[in-house]
Design an enzyme around this catalytic site. Structure first.
Site, PDB file in Angstrom:
ATOM      1  N   GLN A 161     -13.892   8.460  37.627  1.00 39.43           N
ATOM      2  CA  GLN A 161     -12.996   9.564  37.347  1.00 39.43           C
ATOM      3  C   GLN A 161     -13.264  10.708  38.315  1.00 39.43           C
ATOM      4  O   GLN A 161     -14.418  11.037  38.587  1.00 39.43           O
ATOM      5  CB  GLN A 161     -13.171  10.064  35.904  1.00 39.43           C
ATOM      6  CG  GLN A 161     -12.615   9.119  34.859  1.00 39.43           C
ATOM      7  CD  GLN A 161     -13.654   8.191  34.282  1.00 39.43           C
ATOM      8  OE1 GLN A 161     -14.644   7.889  34.929  1.00 39.43           O
ATOM      9  NE2 GLN A 161     -13.432   7.731  33.069  1.00 39.43           N
ATOM     10  N   ASP A 168      -3.913   6.378  35.565  1.00 37.03           N
ATOM     11  CA  ASP A 168      -3.907   7.357  34.473  1.00 37.03           C
ATOM     12  C   ASP A 168      -3.998   8.780  35.012  1.00 37.03           C
ATOM     13  O   ASP A 168      -4.764   9.601  34.510  1.00 37.03           O
ATOM     14  CB  ASP A 168      -5.095   7.113  33.532  1.00 37.03           C
ATOM     15  CG  ASP A 168      -5.052   5.750  32.862  1.00 37.03           C
ATOM     16  OD1 ASP A 168      -4.025   5.058  32.987  1.00 37.03           O
ATOM     17  OD2 ASP A 168      -6.051   5.377  32.235  1.00 37.03           O
ATOM     18  N   ARG A 220       0.887   4.510  29.825  1.00 36.36           N
ATOM     19  CA  ARG A 220       0.217   3.695  28.831  1.00 36.36           C
ATOM     20  C   ARG A 220      -0.269   4.624  27.729  1.00 36.36           C
ATOM     21  O   ARG A 220      -0.323   5.842  27.901  1.00 36.36           O
ATOM     22  CB  ARG A 220      -0.957   2.917  29.432  1.00 36.36           C
ATOM     23  CG  ARG A 220      -2.195   3.755  29.716  1.00 36.36           C
ATOM     24  CD  ARG A 220      -3.375   2.871  30.088  1.00 36.36           C
ATOM     25  NE  ARG A 220      -4.609   3.618  30.303  1.00 36.36           N
ATOM     26  CZ  ARG A 220      -5.464   3.946  29.344  1.00 36.36           C
ATOM     27  NH1 ARG A 220      -5.197   3.637  28.081  1.00 36.36           N
ATOM     28  NH2 ARG A 220      -6.570   4.623  29.628  1.00 36.36           N
TER      29      ARG A 220
END
Length: 318
Positions: free
Chosen positions: A136, A180, A240
């Site tokens: 991340q 994401d 998602r």
């Protein structure tokens, strides 16, 4: 300020930094110049100079340059208008990846009543393509109520924009990533934004643009994309689920062929929907069976600035 049935502001009204300054009635400016021609060389030093409990709007003018630092707007410092010289000229850049999203963030805003205009926020780590779930690298962590970004840019690969919580408004922004890369549980409007997809090299797994986290049907949170443009390299899902009631809507938006035919990945009780999108990625053929194509009546409450109570706090509506 008038609005159309499916638009947030009068299209003849140009929202620029002088207009925002006028609407907010700001008469104090702190100048940041990396070359030493301002009050501070560092953005964080300028933020630190603002007293805790600040109750009047103040401009932090970040002049052109690449500011290699992490910047944090703490809860105790409200009413900051961070104004750059354009997202192609003023950038706040850091390089950190972590298994902890917040820890990796280049820019963190945890104070209510914050506005940014014309600034790029970049996390340069990891460089290249995102490969693993442990990489991340958040560019911005937006974790308070009543926050707006105008003509800003957010660059990273994995988890670019952590739209954590609160009511937020993004206008004419550029957001780049692969996995994401817009995520969180914010109640947020993205108006006229560009969404650029970086190729995810894991052949059997497509990344998702959004991962909205709505935990219950009672929550009002959700991501609304209106008049946006989605394009890039490789294949990607529109979204998602990050929570069991995830809600994301794309309306009046151009979807390039980088959007895979299924459009959305599955979970439970989802509200993943589209309204009058166009382009090769907007075809209904092959769309996931649980995704929705909304009617005028179904979409109306989302395509209004009232969705984020914007008439009460967005300066362009004052």
């Amino acid at each position: 300020m008038p609005c159309s049935a499916f638009g947030f502001i009068n299209e003849k009204e140009v929202i620029d930094a002088p207009l925002l300054t006028q609407k907010l009635g700001i008469n104090r400016t702190i100048k940041v110049d990396i070359n030493g021609n301002g009050d501070f060389k560092s953005v964080q030093a300028a933020i630190d100079s603002i007293p805790e409990g600040n109750s009047n709007w103040v401009i932090v003018h970040v002049r052109k340059g690449v500011y290699r630092e992490r910047v944090h707007i703490p809860k105790t410092k409200r009413y900051i208008f961070m104004r750059g010289n354009g997202k192609g000229r003023t950038a706040i850049v850091w390089s950190q990846s972590s298994s902890d999203n917040i820890d990796s963030a280049t820019f963190k805003v945890e104070a209510r009543d914050f506005i940014a205009f014309g600034i790029s926020f970049k996390n340069e780590a990891p460089t290249g393509i995102a490969y693993t779930s442990q990489n991340q690298s958040v560019a911005a962590f937006v974790a308070a109520d009543k926050i707006a970004f105008y003509h800003c840019a957010f660059f990273s690969t994995h988890n670019t924009l952590f739209d954590y919580k609160g009511r937020h408004y993004y206008e004419s922004c550029y957001i780049q990533g692969s996995i994401d890369f817009i995520f969180g549980r914010g109640r947020s409007i993205f108006e006229g934004c560009e969404i650029f997809v970086i190729d995810d090299k894991r052949v059997t797994i497509h990344g998702s643009i959004t991962a909205q986290n709505r935990e219950s049907e009672r929550e009002i949170s959700g991501f609304i994309f209106n008049k946006c443009r989605v394009y890039g390299i490789g294949g990607v899902y529109l979204g998602r689920a990050k929570g069991p009631y995830s809600r994301t809507i794309f309306a009046h938006s151009y979807l390039s062929k980088t959007v895979v035919p299924e459009g959305w990945t599955n979970w439970r009780n989802l509200y993943h929907a589209e309204y009058k999108c166009y382009g090769p990625g907007a075809t209904r053929e092959g769309r996931a069976s649980w995704s929705r194509q909304l009617s005028d009546q179904e979409v109306a409450s989302f395509l209004s600035v009232d969705y984020i109570d914007g008439k009460n706090w967005l300066p362009a509506w004052h």
